[in-house]
Motif scaffolding. Sequence first.
Motif, PDB file in Angstrom:
ATOM      1  N   THR A 195       0.842  -1.201   0.000  1.00 41.47           N
ATOM      2  CA  THR A 195       0.000   0.000   0.000  1.00 41.47           C
ATOM      3  C   THR A 195       0.871   1.242   0.000  1.00 41.47           C
ATOM      4  O   THR A 195       0.655   2.169  -0.792  1.00 41.47           O
ATOM      5  CB  THR A 195      -0.919   0.012   1.229  1.00 41.47           C
ATOM      6  N   PHE A 196       1.869   1.268   0.879  1.00 39.57           N
ATOM      7  CA  PHE A 196       2.715   2.460   0.952  1.00 39.57           C
ATOM      8  C   PHE A 196       3.626   2.572  -0.274  1.00 39.57           C
ATOM      9  O   PHE A 196       3.974   3.678  -0.700  1.00 39.57           O
ATOM     10  CB  PHE A 196       3.522   2.464   2.248  1.00 39.57           C
ATOM     11  N   LEU A 197       3.974   1.444  -0.861  1.00 41.55           N
ATOM     12  CA  LEU A 197       4.736   1.479  -2.109  1.00 41.55           C
ATOM     13  C   LEU A 197       3.913   2.144  -3.207  1.00 41.55           C
ATOM     14  O   LEU A 197       4.380   3.035  -3.926  1.00 41.55           O
ATOM     15  CB  LEU A 197       5.122   0.057  -2.509  1.00 41.55           C
ATOM     16  N   GLY A 198       2.658   1.709  -3.324  1.00 42.88           N
ATOM     17  CA  GLY A 198       1.770   2.307  -4.317  1.00 42.88           C
ATOM     18  C   GLY A 198       1.490   3.777  -4.019  1.00 42.88           C
ATOM     19  O   GLY A 198       1.462   4.614  -4.917  1.00 42.88           O
ATOM     20  N   ALA A 199       1.299   4.091  -2.737  1.00 43.89           N
ATOM     21  CA  ALA A 199       1.023   5.476  -2.360  1.00 43.89           C
ATOM     22  C   ALA A 199       2.232   6.368  -2.631  1.00 43.89           C
ATOM     23  O   ALA A 199       2.083   7.528  -3.015  1.00 43.89           O
ATOM     24  CB  ALA A 199       0.640   5.547  -0.878  1.00 43.89           C
ATOM     25  N   MET A 200       3.423   5.825  -2.462  1.00 38.26           N
ATOM     26  CA  MET A 200       4.635   6.604  -2.730  1.00 38.26           C
ATOM     27  C   MET A 200       4.737   6.938  -4.211  1.00 38.26           C
ATOM     28  O   MET A 200       5.188   8.027  -4.580  1.00 38.26           O
ATOM     29  CB  MET A 200       5.864   5.800  -2.267  1.00 38.26           C
ATOM     30  N   ASN A 201       4.338   5.985  -5.056  1.00 39.15           N
ATOM     31  CA  ASN A 201       4.330   6.270  -6.488  1.00 39.15           C
ATOM     32  C   ASN A 201       3.287   7.310  -6.856  1.00 39.15           C
ATOM     33  O   ASN A 201       3.434   8.057  -7.815  1.00 39.15           O
ATOM     34  CB  ASN A 201       4.060   4.979  -7.273  1.00 39.15           C
ATOM     35  N   LEU A 202       2.191   7.333  -6.094  1.00 36.31           N
ATOM     36  CA  LEU A 202       1.129   8.302  -6.365  1.00 36.31           C
ATOM     37  C   LEU A 202       1.541   9.687  -5.871  1.00 36.31           C
ATOM     38  O   LEU A 202       1.512  10.670  -6.623  1.00 36.31           O
ATOM     39  CB  LEU A 202      -0.174   7.859  -5.667  1.00 36.31           C
ATOM     40  N   ASN A 203       1.915   9.762  -4.595  1.00 37.08           N
ATOM     41  CA  ASN A 203       2.144  11.053  -3.958  1.00 37.08           C
ATOM     42  C   ASN A 203       2.881  10.791  -2.653  1.00 37.08           C
ATOM     43  O   ASN A 203       2.280  10.258  -1.712  1.00 37.08           O
ATOM     44  CB  ASN A 203       0.795  11.731  -3.686  1.00 37.08           C
ATOM     45  N   PRO A 204       4.155  11.124  -2.566  1.00 42.40           N
ATOM     46  CA  PRO A 204       4.900  10.838  -1.336  1.00 42.40           C
ATOM     47  C   PRO A 204       4.299  11.505  -0.103  1.00 42.40           C
ATOM     48  O   PRO A 204       4.411  10.964   1.002  1.00 42.40           O
ATOM     49  CB  PRO A 204       6.301  11.390  -1.627  1.00 42.40           C
ATOM     50  N   PHE A 205       3.652  12.664  -0.300  1.00 40.39           N
ATOM     51  CA  PHE A 205       3.032  13.336   0.848  1.00 40.39           C
ATOM     52  C   PHE A 205       1.963  12.434   1.457  1.00 40.39           C
ATOM     53  O   PHE A 205       1.869  12.283   2.685  1.00 40.39           O
ATOM     54  CB  PHE A 205       2.411  14.666   0.405  1.00 40.39           C
ATOM     55  N   VAL A 206       1.150  11.821   0.608  1.00 42.41           N
ATOM     56  CA  VAL A 206       0.094  10.912   1.073  1.00 42.41           C
ATOM     57  C   VAL A 206       0.719   9.708   1.766  1.00 42.41           C
ATOM     58  O   VAL A 206       0.262   9.286   2.841  1.00 42.41           O
ATOM     59  CB  VAL A 206      -0.797  10.470  -0.112  1.00 42.41           C
ATOM     60  N   ALA A 207       1.769   9.167   1.175  1.00 40.77           N
ATOM     61  CA  ALA A 207       2.406   7.972   1.752  1.00 40.77           C
ATOM     62  C   ALA A 207       2.990   8.280   3.123  1.00 40.77           C
ATOM     63  O   ALA A 207       2.822   7.506   4.073  1.00 40.77           O
ATOM     64  CB  ALA A 207       3.500   7.465   0.813  1.00 40.77           C
ATOM     65  N   ILE A 208       3.669   9.440   3.226  1.00 37.31           N
ATOM     66  CA  ILE A 208       4.297   9.791   4.508  1.00 37.31           C
ATOM     67  C   ILE A 208       3.220  10.068   5.557  1.00 37.31           C
ATOM     68  O   ILE A 208       3.340   9.650   6.720  1.00 37.31           O
ATOM     69  CB  ILE A 208       5.238  10.992   4.327  1.00 37.31           C
ATOM     70  N   SER A 209       2.162  10.782   5.158  1.00 35.40           N
ATOM     71  CA  SER A 209       1.079  11.077   6.119  1.00 35.40           C
ATOM     72  C   SER A 209       0.397   9.797   6.571  1.00 35.40           C
ATOM     73  O   SER A 209       0.111   9.611   7.758  1.00 35.40           O
ATOM     74  CB  SER A 209       0.050  12.008   5.483  1.00 35.40           C
ATOM     75  N   ALA A 210       0.123   8.909   5.636  1.00 35.41           N
ATOM     76  CA  ALA A 210      -0.574   7.668   5.989  1.00 35.41           C
ATOM     77  C   ALA A 210       0.313   6.740   6.803  1.00 35.41           C
ATOM     78  O   ALA A 210      -0.190   5.903   7.560  1.00 35.41           O
ATOM     79  CB  ALA A 210      -1.053   6.957   4.726  1.00 35.41           C
ATOM     80  N   GLY A 232      11.089   3.779 -11.771  1.00 34.60           N
ATOM     81  CA  GLY A 232      11.915   3.717 -12.972  1.00 34.60           C
ATOM     82  C   GLY A 232      12.909   4.847 -13.105  1.00 34.60           C
ATOM     83  O   GLY A 232      13.500   5.039 -14.166  1.00 34.60           O
ATOM     84  N   SER A 233      13.146   5.609 -12.043  1.00 31.22           N
ATOM     85  CA  SER A 233      14.089   6.729 -12.143  1.00 31.22           C
ATOM     86  C   SER A 233      15.515   6.211 -12.085  1.00 31.22           C
ATOM     87  O   SER A 233      15.826   5.272 -11.368  1.00 31.22           O
ATOM     88  CB  SER A 233      13.878   7.700 -10.985  1.00 31.22           C
ATOM     89  N   ARG A 234      16.382   6.874 -12.838  1.00 35.95           N
ATOM     90  CA  ARG A 234      17.803   6.541 -12.775  1.00 35.95           C
ATOM     91  C   ARG A 234      18.425   7.307 -11.618  1.00 35.95           C
ATOM     92  O   ARG A 234      17.828   8.227 -11.060  1.00 35.95           O
ATOM     93  CB  ARG A 234      18.493   6.899 -14.085  1.00 35.95           C
ATOM     94  N   ARG A 235      19.662   6.960 -11.281  1.00 39.69           N
ATOM     95  CA  ARG A 235      20.316   7.561 -10.125  1.00 39.69           C
ATOM     96  C   ARG A 235      20.473   9.059 -10.287  1.00 39.69           C
ATOM     97  O   ARG A 235      20.348   9.815  -9.340  1.00 39.69           O
ATOM     98  CB  ARG A 235      21.687   6.911  -9.915  1.00 39.69           C
ATOM     99  N   SER A 236      20.760   9.484 -11.504  1.00 39.06           N
ATOM    100  CA  SER A 236      20.993  10.929 -11.703  1.00 39.06           C
ATOM    101  C   SER A 236      19.706  11.714 -11.839  1.00 39.06           C
ATOM    102  O   SER A 236      19.717  12.935 -11.809  1.00 39.06           O
ATOM    103  CB  SER A 236      21.847  11.131 -12.962  1.00 39.06           C
ATOM    104  N   GLU A 237      18.600  11.046 -11.985  1.00 40.26           N
ATOM    105  CA  GLU A 237      17.330  11.736 -12.229  1.00 40.26           C
ATOM    106  C   GLU A 237      16.680  12.140 -10.922  1.00 40.26           C
ATOM    107  O   GLU A 237      16.837  11.484  -9.899  1.00 40.26           O
ATOM    108  CB  GLU A 237      16.374  10.828 -13.016  1.00 40.26           C
ATOM    109  N   GLN A 238      15.929  13.260 -11.004  1.00 44.74           N
ATOM    110  CA  GLN A 238      15.165  13.715  -9.848  1.00 44.74           C
ATOM    111  C   GLN A 238      13.779  13.074  -9.888  1.00 44.74           C
ATOM    112  O   GLN A 238      13.244  12.791 -10.940  1.00 44.74           O
ATOM    113  CB  GLN A 238      15.005  15.245  -9.913  1.00 44.74           C
ATOM    114  N   TRP A 239      13.181  12.904  -8.702  1.00 49.30           N
ATOM    115  CA  TRP A 239      11.832  12.370  -8.644  1.00 49.30           C
ATOM    116  C   TRP A 239      10.805  13.426  -9.031  1.00 49.30           C
ATOM    117  O   TRP A 239       9.755  13.116  -9.580  1.00 49.30           O
ATOM    118  CB  TRP A 239      11.510  11.864  -7.234  1.00 49.30           C
ATOM    119  N   TYR A 240      11.158  14.702  -8.735  1.00 50.24           N
ATOM    120  CA  TYR A 240      10.181  15.775  -8.915  1.00 50.24           C
ATOM    121  C   TYR A 240      10.072  16.077 -10.393  1.00 50.24           C
ATOM    122  O   TYR A 240      11.054  16.398 -11.045  1.00 50.24           O
ATOM    123  CB  TYR A 240      10.649  17.004  -8.133  1.00 50.24           C
ATOM    124  N   ILE A 241       8.903  15.944 -10.957  1.00 44.41           N
ATOM    125  CA  ILE A 241       8.732  16.020 -12.412  1.00 44.41           C
ATOM    126  C   ILE A 241       9.109  17.379 -12.954  1.00 44.41           C
ATOM    127  O   ILE A 241       9.688  17.496 -14.021  1.00 44.41           O
ATOM    128  CB  ILE A 241       7.287  15.650 -12.807  1.00 44.41           C
TER     129      ILE A 241
END
Lengths: 469, 86
Positions: free
Chosen positions: A382-397, B66-75
């Motif tokens: 769940t937290f893996l999926g939430a992190m992909n969606l929105n880290p703020f949501v994952a951290i809060s949850a 799927g991000s590489r090491r040098s890439e940022q997460w923030y779009i």
Amino acid sequence: MLVILLMIPALSMITIWLYCQLAKEVVFTALAFSLINLVHTLLIMHYFDPSTAAFQFQTLGILGIDGISLWLIWLVNMLMPIVILSSWKAVNTLIKPFILLLLFISFWSIAVFMVLDLLLFYISFEGVLIPMFFLIGFYGGRNRKIHAGYQFFLYTLFGSLLLFMALIVLYIETGTTDYQVLLTIPISQNRQYFLWLAFFISLAIKIPCIPFHVWLPEAHTESPTAGSVILAAILLKLGSYGFIRFSIPLFPDASTYFTPLVCTMCILGIIYSSVACLAQIDMKKIIAYSSIGHMNTATIALFTNDYHGLSAGVYFLISHGLISSALFLLVGVLYDRYHTRTIKYYRGLVMIMPIFTVLFLLFTFANIAVPGTSGFISEFLTFLGAMNLNPFVAISASVAIVLAPAYALWFFHRVSYGSFTTYLPTIYQDITAKELHLLLPLLFFTFLFGIYPQIIFEPLHMSCLSLLH
Amino acid sequence: MAGGGKFPPVLTDPAIEKWYHMKENTHAYYKLNRRTVGIAVMLTVVLPAAFYWGSAAFAGKFQPAGSRRSEQWYISNKKEETAAQE
């Protein structure tokens, strides 16, 4: 094949109503039929093809199952024998109507997870309300049972009226309530928003999301053990199932648009329910509030629009169904003996009920997502999926990762350890063979799914992939 | 509340029963005063608004998969990197 799953509970109700008089006859007949239904479910699982997302075993064009509904139907049919057996000798008055109500709930619950028509879904969704109302309002153990029954009924009914309204609008717009046809018909964005909101309020009451959760703690504390098990393990899943089956696939644009709203309500649900748990003094209320937190976590998983999140959401429903049932059964063991659920009266139970304490500890571990249990797999993904969606949501949850052990371990510690309580009488009995046999299957599956989760993920794989939008 | 089980009833403590009643009926004794209004506003307005802001503001802005090491997460940063590379 699927019709048989519905026919067996119906046949058992008719048989018991017409031919069974003694309590033993009623219970054993219901048990026999529910075991037949379980065997039939296992047969369906054996012939299920996990390589396709299409609905299988379609019957009459209105029944069909995929990977998501398969395990939920298994959950219902696996729990029914346990619930029926737990009621034997626990319910002393009018056991026959009690068992008939349980079978009625079983019938509608199985129907909810099988129907491929929105109107039939609505009917099944509503169908569980009436037997549950009687289960709480008549067979509950305390003064507020009627109040709790009405609260449960009216809250869910109000939400369902909105669902019905949405159903009518959908029918007028598309001309059908057939789910598979509706999936092919595009719905305008603005219409999607309105319909999604109507669906959401109804399903959010069932999950329950804060602020629609008020009915749940009352319903749990006032209902008998069997009622609590059904409420936590089956009825709460109806809301999440509605989201994953109808809201998300039929209204994908609206689901994406309203994801921040859902995440907000779910995060609040997780945090507020966990903090409320810390303040509770009634054992069932602790587990009830814990259920609210877990179901809200599962809802976040469903709205991640991520494969891991979606499969974790469904997995969470199965896992929570097993763990919360076991916890309610354990509280029922104590309540059957001493007829009180106030935590203050219990202390040092490990001295007189060591086997009970071990089981309580194991299920507490599962509740707080200790690795090796199904709870861990569900929360991690769940937290893996939430992190992909929105880290703020994952951290809060993820506050739940801290608060859940806080209330669960504190609850366990207060009841089990310390000097032996002075309030309990001097007659003791550890968990009986019957009670142990009710809990062992739940323990087995909790650890099996925690060690080998692929057994659930394999049928889910294609269905979850098809839900991504 | 206590008593009526298979075993002899629990030795009830009036203090615990009274405490239980108080806890169960907290809502009946709830009054709006400066403290409770402050807490209510915090829990029903401020916190939900803060969580909604976080859920909405950062929605779709991160792409860790799927991000590489040098890439940022923030779009947003990713777009600048891509533009710089081009």
